[in-house]
Scaffold this active site. Structure first.
Site, PDB file in Angstrom:
ATOM      1  N   ASP A  15       0.818  -1.210   0.000  1.00  0.00           N
ATOM      2  CA  ASP A  15       0.000   0.000   0.000  1.00  0.00           C
ATOM      3  C   ASP A  15       0.852   1.261   0.000  1.00  0.00           C
ATOM      4  OD1 ASP A  15      -1.990  -1.855   0.179  1.00  0.00           O
ATOM      5  OD2 ASP A  15      -2.866  -1.085   2.030  1.00  0.00           O
ATOM      6  N   LEU A  66       8.331   2.859  14.377  1.00  0.00           N
ATOM      7  CA  LEU A  66       7.100   3.208  15.092  1.00  0.00           C
ATOM      8  C   LEU A  66       7.198   2.967  16.595  1.00  0.00           C
ATOM      9  CD1 LEU A  66       4.384   1.909  12.598  1.00  0.00           C
ATOM     10  CD2 LEU A  66       4.839   4.282  13.225  1.00  0.00           C
ATOM     11  N   LEU A  87       0.592   3.531   7.637  1.00  0.00           N
ATOM     12  CA  LEU A  87       0.413   2.202   7.047  1.00  0.00           C
ATOM     13  C   LEU A  87       1.380   1.189   7.653  1.00  0.00           C
ATOM     14  CD1 LEU A  87       0.140   3.204   3.256  1.00  0.00           C
ATOM     15  CD2 LEU A  87      -1.567   3.387   5.071  1.00  0.00           C
ATOM     16  N   GLN A  90       3.108  -4.540  11.995  1.00  0.00           N
ATOM     17  CA  GLN A  90       3.373  -5.972  11.821  1.00  0.00           C
ATOM     18  C   GLN A  90       2.036  -6.499  11.329  1.00  0.00           C
ATOM     19  OE1 GLN A  90       3.432  -9.361  11.191  1.00  0.00           O
ATOM     20  NE2 GLN A  90       2.344  -9.513  13.146  1.00  0.00           N
ATOM     21  N   SER A  91       1.945  -6.772  10.046  1.00  0.00           N
ATOM     22  CA  SER A  91       0.634  -6.941   9.421  1.00  0.00           C
ATOM     23  C   SER A  91       0.266  -8.380   9.064  1.00  0.00           C
ATOM     24  CB  SER A  91       0.569  -6.087   8.144  1.00  0.00           C
ATOM     25  OG  SER A  91       1.596  -6.456   7.248  1.00  0.00           O
ATOM     26  N   TYR A 102       5.188  -7.838  20.234  1.00  0.00           N
ATOM     27  CA  TYR A 102       5.735  -6.966  19.202  1.00  0.00           C
ATOM     28  C   TYR A 102       4.616  -6.390  18.334  1.00  0.00           C
ATOM     29  CZ  TYR A 102       8.238  -5.509  14.997  1.00  0.00           C
ATOM     30  OH  TYR A 102       8.716  -4.781  13.933  1.00  0.00           O
ATOM     31  N   SER A 132      -8.313  -2.355   9.655  1.00  0.00           N
ATOM     32  CA  SER A 132      -8.399  -3.610   8.896  1.00  0.00           C
ATOM     33  C   SER A 132      -9.730  -4.319   9.103  1.00  0.00           C
ATOM     34  CB  SER A 132      -7.255  -4.539   9.340  1.00  0.00           C
ATOM     35  OG  SER A 132      -7.442  -5.846   8.860  1.00  0.00           O
ATOM     36  N   GLU A 134      -9.979  -7.317   9.497  1.00  0.00           N
ATOM     37  CA  GLU A 134      -9.735  -8.366  10.494  1.00  0.00           C
ATOM     38  C   GLU A 134     -10.309  -7.973  11.854  1.00  0.00           C
ATOM     39  OE1 GLU A 134      -8.266 -11.460  10.512  1.00  0.00           O
ATOM     40  OE2 GLU A 134      -8.142 -11.434   8.330  1.00  0.00           O
ATOM     41  N   TYR A 155      -3.099  -9.461  15.974  1.00  0.00           N
ATOM     42  CA  TYR A 155      -3.039  -8.401  14.961  1.00  0.00           C
ATOM     43  C   TYR A 155      -4.338  -7.599  14.947  1.00  0.00           C
ATOM     44  CZ  TYR A 155      -3.524  -6.291  10.340  1.00  0.00           C
ATOM     45  OH  TYR A 155      -3.767  -5.411   9.314  1.00  0.00           O
ATOM     46  N   LYS A 159      -5.073  -3.652  15.985  1.00  0.00           N
ATOM     47  CA  LYS A 159      -5.711  -2.733  15.048  1.00  0.00           C
ATOM     48  C   LYS A 159      -6.951  -2.076  15.672  1.00  0.00           C
ATOM     49  CE  LYS A 159      -3.430  -2.622  11.079  1.00  0.00           C
ATOM     50  NZ  LYS A 159      -2.926  -1.351  10.502  1.00  0.00           N
TER      51      LYS A 159
END
Length: 349
Positions: A15, A66, A87, A90-91, A102, A132, A134, A155, A159
């Site tokens: 992205d 970050l 953006l 840890q995706s 982390y 996201s 998710e 994750y 988010k």
């Protein structure tokens, strides 16, 4: 008119690279944050990078992380951006189960560090948080801006934290801060460990006799898959509005991983069932089964809607994958790009 300046964290990702190209095409001065590494990780943006001493250069890279709040504060103070797109993260969902602490630090707290830096700077810059789908987890589809979050991974939970803190800073400190709740979006620049790119690479390797089988996890999960360049346009559109708000971005359709396999293999006249095996090691401890976007708010308020269909997305990715590996693609994906994006602003793929 003064040149707009933007900061992009995660600029070396899928992205980030597309967004950098979009902003440069619109005349922005773009500053990207990259992590220091002994090996280069800038392959996705090398085609748009020029030496910063070059007259007219628009892209500038800065080493940072970050996890470092003082660095972020100093960077924002020095650049004085008009827009910030967060953006960086840890995706990878599966990896977040292995690295939950982390993931929380970078994906969750990373956003709050930027928001705090904006607040302390006093700048009237606009902030985009990459949220996201998710986050919806086990919530019933279709999901929209009013759907209650039910995260199913570290994750997704990180988010959700970043998403809610973006809302809180918007309300408490009158920041122009928005959440783009993007459903799955793919492209030839997708990371190689993500399922769609793993499939296209696997098909090409099978064609080239480099591997015999493609090992997969849960192939029954359904996702709302779109085309990444269209989604970064939505990011930019959110920050051009008069008032900050949150938007769901997706296609409104869902397809299973198995359907992606079927489309990718059949595109090159192979039967996926002859080459795909299930490996339990690729299964997540908890999975999200069904994600499908209700993007009606983005359609009504932003005027945004997707152009690329699911089948077209698979063909675009397959054509690019084959071409990158020295094979002649069928060309249906290339035809779609020429027809639907006659004046496309991205210059690779």
């Amino acid at each position: 008119m003064k040149t707009k300046r933007a900061i992009i964290t995660g600029i070396t990702g899928q992205d980030g690279s597309y967004l950098a190209e979009l902003l440069i095409s619109k005349g922005y001065e773009v500053h990207g944050v990259i992590r220091r590494s002994s090996t280069t990780s800038t392959a996705r943006i090398e085609h748009i990078y020029v030496d910063p001493h070059t007259p007219g250069a628009q892209l500038f890279l800065h080493y940072g992380d970050l996890s470092d709040s003082s660095y972020l504060t100093n960077l924002i103070y020095e650049i004085k951006p008009h827009e910030i797109y967060n953006l960086g993260a840890q995706s990878h969902v599966k990896v977040s189960f292995d690295l939950p602490e982390y993931t929380g630090d970078i994906t969750g707290l990373g956003a709050i560090r930027i928001l705090e830096a904006i607040k302390k700077s006093g700048l009237k810059c606009k902030f985009y948080q990459a949220s996201s789908s998710e986050m919806f987890g086990s919530a019933s589809p279709p999901q929209n801006e009013e759907t209650v979050f039910c995260p199913r991974s570290p994750y997704a939970t990180a988010k959700v934290y970043a998403c809610w803190m973006t809302k809180i800073y918007r309300d408490a400190y009158n920041l122009f801060a928005v959440n783009g709740i993007l459903f799955n979006h793919e492209s030839p620049r997708r990371g190689e460990t993500f399922v769609t790119r793993k499939i296209t690479i696997g098909v090409v390797n099978i064609l080239k006799k480099k591997q015999d089988f493609l090992y997969m996890g849960n192939i029954n999960s359904r996702r709302d898959w779109g085309y990444a360049p269209e989604y970064v346009e939505a990011m930019w559109m959110m920050l051009q509005q008069d008032k900050p708000d949150d938007y769901v971005i997706g296609t409104g359709e869902w397809h299973s991983v198995k359907e992606f396999l079927e489309e990718a293999f059949s595109y090159v006249d192979l039967n996926w069932q002859d080459y795909v095996k299930i490996d339990k090691n690729y299964l997540r401890p908890i999975d999200v089964e069904n994600l499908r976007a209700d993007y009606s708010k983005a359609k009504d308020k932003l005027g945004w809607k997707p152009k690329v269909t699911f089948k077209e997305l698979v063909r675009i990715m397959m054509d690019a994958e084959m071409r990158m590996n020295g094979l002649t693609p069928p060309g249906e994906g290339d035809r779609v790009l020429k027809e639907k994006f006659p004046e496309k602003w991205w210059t690779r793929d």
